[in-house]
Design a protein around this motif. Structure first.
Motif, PDB file in Angstrom:
ATOM      1  N   ILE A   8       0.878  -1.160   0.244  1.00  0.00           N
ATOM      2  CA  ILE A   8       0.080   0.005  -0.018  1.00  0.00           C
ATOM      3  C   ILE A   8       0.790   1.284   0.052  1.00  0.00           C
ATOM      4  O   ILE A   8       1.710   1.206   0.784  1.00  0.00           O
ATOM      5  N   ASP A   9       0.547   2.117  -0.847  1.00  0.00           N
ATOM      6  CA  ASP A   9       1.239   3.460  -0.889  1.00  0.00           C
ATOM      7  C   ASP A   9       0.809   4.136   0.179  1.00  0.00           C
ATOM      8  O   ASP A   9      -0.290   4.361   0.481  1.00  0.00           O
ATOM      9  N   ILE A  10       1.883   4.811   0.990  1.00  0.00           N
ATOM     10  CA  ILE A  10       1.539   5.801   2.035  1.00  0.00           C
ATOM     11  C   ILE A  10       1.551   7.234   1.494  1.00  0.00           C
ATOM     12  O   ILE A  10       2.550   7.416   0.832  1.00  0.00           O
ATOM     13  N   PRO A  11       0.861   8.126   1.760  1.00  0.00           N
ATOM     14  CA  PRO A  11       0.739   9.438   0.978  1.00  0.00           C
ATOM     15  C   PRO A  11       2.229   9.918   1.417  1.00  0.00           C
ATOM     16  O   PRO A  11       2.476   9.882   2.586  1.00  0.00           O
ATOM     17  N   LYS A  12       2.783  10.722   0.329  1.00  0.00           N
ATOM     18  CA  LYS A  12       4.077  11.326   0.690  1.00  0.00           C
ATOM     19  C   LYS A  12       3.962  12.663   0.320  1.00  0.00           C
ATOM     20  O   LYS A  12       3.492  13.004  -0.826  1.00  0.00           O
ATOM     21  N   ILE A  13       4.361  13.681   1.284  1.00  0.00           N
ATOM     22  CA  ILE A  13       4.570  15.440   0.957  1.00  0.00           C
ATOM     23  C   ILE A  13       5.970  15.542   0.640  1.00  0.00           C
ATOM     24  O   ILE A  13       6.863  15.262   1.672  1.00  0.00           O
ATOM     25  N   SER A  14       6.135  15.874  -0.421  1.00  0.00           N
ATOM     26  CA  SER A  14       7.627  16.088  -0.669  1.00  0.00           C
ATOM     27  C   SER A  14       7.828  17.704  -0.593  1.00  0.00           C
ATOM     28  O   SER A  14       7.059  18.375  -0.907  1.00  0.00           O
ATOM     29  N   ASP A  15       9.065  18.039  -0.077  1.00  0.00           N
ATOM     30  CA  ASP A  15       9.468  19.314   0.213  1.00  0.00           C
ATOM     31  C   ASP A  15      10.891  19.478   0.218  1.00  0.00           C
ATOM     32  O   ASP A  15      11.597  18.628   0.578  1.00  0.00           O
ATOM     33  N   PRO A  16      11.455  20.588  -0.147  1.00  0.00           N
ATOM     34  CA  PRO A  16      12.933  20.795  -0.260  1.00  0.00           C
ATOM     35  C   PRO A  16      13.714  20.492   1.354  1.00  0.00           C
ATOM     36  O   PRO A  16      14.851  20.060   1.046  1.00  0.00           O
ATOM     37  N   ARG A  17      12.649  20.582   2.220  1.00  0.00           N
ATOM     38  CA  ARG A  17      13.237  20.378   3.646  1.00  0.00           C
ATOM     39  C   ARG A  17      13.439  18.800   4.148  1.00  0.00           C
ATOM     40  O   ARG A  17      13.776  18.276   5.030  1.00  0.00           O
ATOM     41  N   GLY A  18      12.734  17.887   3.087  1.00  0.00           N
ATOM     42  CA  GLY A  18      12.520  16.464   3.167  1.00  0.00           C
ATOM     43  C   GLY A  18      11.035  16.052   3.121  1.00  0.00           C
ATOM     44  O   GLY A  18      10.425  16.999   2.790  1.00  0.00           O
ATOM     45  N   ASN A  19      10.911  14.862   3.283  1.00  0.00           N
ATOM     46  CA  ASN A  19       9.602  14.223   2.894  1.00  0.00           C
ATOM     47  C   ASN A  19       8.909  14.004   4.219  1.00  0.00           C
ATOM     48  O   ASN A  19       9.461  13.680   5.326  1.00  0.00           O
ATOM     49  N   LEU A  20       7.501  14.053   3.920  1.00  0.00           N
ATOM     50  CA  LEU A  20       6.832  13.506   5.226  1.00  0.00           C
ATOM     51  C   LEU A  20       5.684  12.654   4.532  1.00  0.00           C
ATOM     52  O   LEU A  20       5.042  12.692   3.655  1.00  0.00           O
ATOM     53  N   SER A  21       5.253  11.580   5.496  1.00  0.00           N
ATOM     54  CA  SER A  21       4.361  10.773   5.098  1.00  0.00           C
ATOM     55  C   SER A  21       3.559  10.468   6.339  1.00  0.00           C
ATOM     56  O   SER A  21       3.843  10.610   7.422  1.00  0.00           O
ATOM     57  N   VAL A  22       2.281  10.409   5.945  1.00  0.00           N
ATOM     58  CA  VAL A  22       1.154  10.137   6.905  1.00  0.00           C
ATOM     59  C   VAL A  22       0.172   8.986   6.830  1.00  0.00           C
ATOM     60  O   VAL A  22      -0.309   8.847   5.641  1.00  0.00           O
ATOM     61  N   ILE A  23      -0.107   8.392   8.125  1.00  0.00           N
ATOM     62  CA  ILE A  23      -1.053   7.228   8.009  1.00  0.00           C
ATOM     63  C   ILE A  23      -2.114   7.861   8.654  1.00  0.00           C
ATOM     64  O   ILE A  23      -2.295   8.221   9.993  1.00  0.00           O
ATOM     65  N   GLU A  24      -3.332   7.746   7.908  1.00  0.00           N
ATOM     66  CA  GLU A  24      -4.534   8.408   8.620  1.00  0.00           C
ATOM     67  C   GLU A  24      -5.654   8.150   7.798  1.00  0.00           C
ATOM     68  O   GLU A  24      -5.655   7.355   6.589  1.00  0.00           O
ATOM     69  N   LYS A  25      -6.927   8.085   8.318  1.00  0.00           N
ATOM     70  CA  LYS A  25      -8.247   7.873   7.679  1.00  0.00           C
ATOM     71  C   LYS A  25      -8.223   6.633   6.982  1.00  0.00           C
ATOM     72  O   LYS A  25      -7.940   5.576   7.826  1.00  0.00           O
ATOM     73  N   ASP A  26      -8.234   6.347   5.684  1.00  0.00           N
ATOM     74  CA  ASP A  26      -8.512   4.948   5.211  1.00  0.00           C
ATOM     75  C   ASP A  26      -6.976   4.319   4.564  1.00  0.00           C
ATOM     76  O   ASP A  26      -7.123   3.619   3.644  1.00  0.00           O
ATOM     77  N   CYS A  27      -6.210   4.969   4.774  1.00  0.00           N
ATOM     78  CA  CYS A  27      -4.794   4.557   4.303  1.00  0.00           C
ATOM     79  C   CYS A  27      -4.610   2.858   4.506  1.00  0.00           C
ATOM     80  O   CYS A  27      -4.211   2.423   3.572  1.00  0.00           O
ATOM     81  N   ILE A  28      -5.097   2.299   5.868  1.00  0.00           N
ATOM     82  CA  ILE A  28      -5.056   1.080   6.069  1.00  0.00           C
ATOM     83  C   ILE A  28      -6.332   0.535   6.422  1.00  0.00           C
ATOM     84  O   ILE A  28      -6.922   1.376   6.911  1.00  0.00           O
ATOM     85  N   PRO A  29      -6.580  -0.618   6.074  1.00  0.00           N
ATOM     86  CA  PRO A  29      -7.992  -1.295   6.291  1.00  0.00           C
ATOM     87  C   PRO A  29      -8.348  -1.488   7.932  1.00  0.00           C
ATOM     88  O   PRO A  29      -9.242  -2.416   8.025  1.00  0.00           O
ATOM     89  N   PHE A  30      -7.780  -1.145   8.869  1.00  0.00           N
ATOM     90  CA  PHE A  30      -7.993  -1.193  10.248  1.00  0.00           C
ATOM     91  C   PHE A  30      -7.478  -0.162  11.060  1.00  0.00           C
ATOM     92  O   PHE A  30      -6.798   0.621  10.777  1.00  0.00           O
ATOM     93  N   LYS A  31      -8.356  -0.194  12.309  1.00  0.00           N
ATOM     94  CA  LYS A  31      -7.863   0.866  13.473  1.00  0.00           C
ATOM     95  C   LYS A  31      -6.547   0.471  13.907  1.00  0.00           C
ATOM     96  O   LYS A  31      -6.551  -0.812  14.146  1.00  0.00           O
ATOM     97  N   ILE A  32      -5.832   1.187  14.291  1.00  0.00           N
ATOM     98  CA  ILE A  32      -4.519   1.013  14.981  1.00  0.00           C
ATOM     99  C   ILE A  32      -4.754   0.825  16.398  1.00  0.00           C
ATOM    100  O   ILE A  32      -4.950   1.581  17.159  1.00  0.00           O
TER     101      ILE A  32
END
Length: 133
Positions: A8-32
């Motif tokens: 599963i691809d995890i959303p990635k926000i690219s920025d000159p300062r580095g990357n940020l990935s977020v796992i929230e909402k429906d990224c994975i099919p279960f509650k952590i």
């Protein structure tokens, strides 16, 4: 593999300062309900060596790389994880072993439930009986 193992691809926000990935909402099919991580694993060691009756897991290589060896009782599959914006969903009833850890590898595990020893199948022959192979 007939189980719903998938990357599963995890959303990635690219920025000159580095990357940020977020796992929230429906990224994975279960509650952590549990989070843990493996690190400082010697390259010749392995982790895992079990399956779950009910719990699902989502594995991410936060740093470095490692192989996840999966078995559903009929088929064996090896998937290398080496990108922090891709995770591996392991559903119930899939045997897993994690091996070939690179230097500095960190494996993050997001689990669908808290630790419950009764949910683990730690013997491969018992696992094969559980999945009916």
């Amino acid at each position: 593999m007939n189980k719903k193992v998938r990357l599963i691809d995890i959303p990635k926000i690219s920025d000159p300062r580095g990357n940020l990935s977020v796992i929230e909402k429906d990224c994975i099919p279960f509650k952590i309900k549990r989070v843990y991580y493996l690190y400082d694993v010697p390259s010749d060691a392995y982790r895992g060596g079990h399956a779950h009756k009910e719990q699902q897991a989502f594995l991410i290589a936060l740093s470095g790389s490692f192989d996840v060896v999966l078995n559903d009782g009929k088929e064996r599959l090896t998937i290398m994880l080496n990108k922090p914006n891709k995770g591996l969903l392991i559903p119930t009833g899939v045997w897993r072993e994690i091996e070939n850890f690179s230097s500095g590898a960190v494996c993050l595990v997001l689990a669908s439930d808290v630790f419950e020893e009764a949910d683990y199948i730690r013997d491969f022959e018992a696992f094969k009986l559980f999945v009916g192979s």
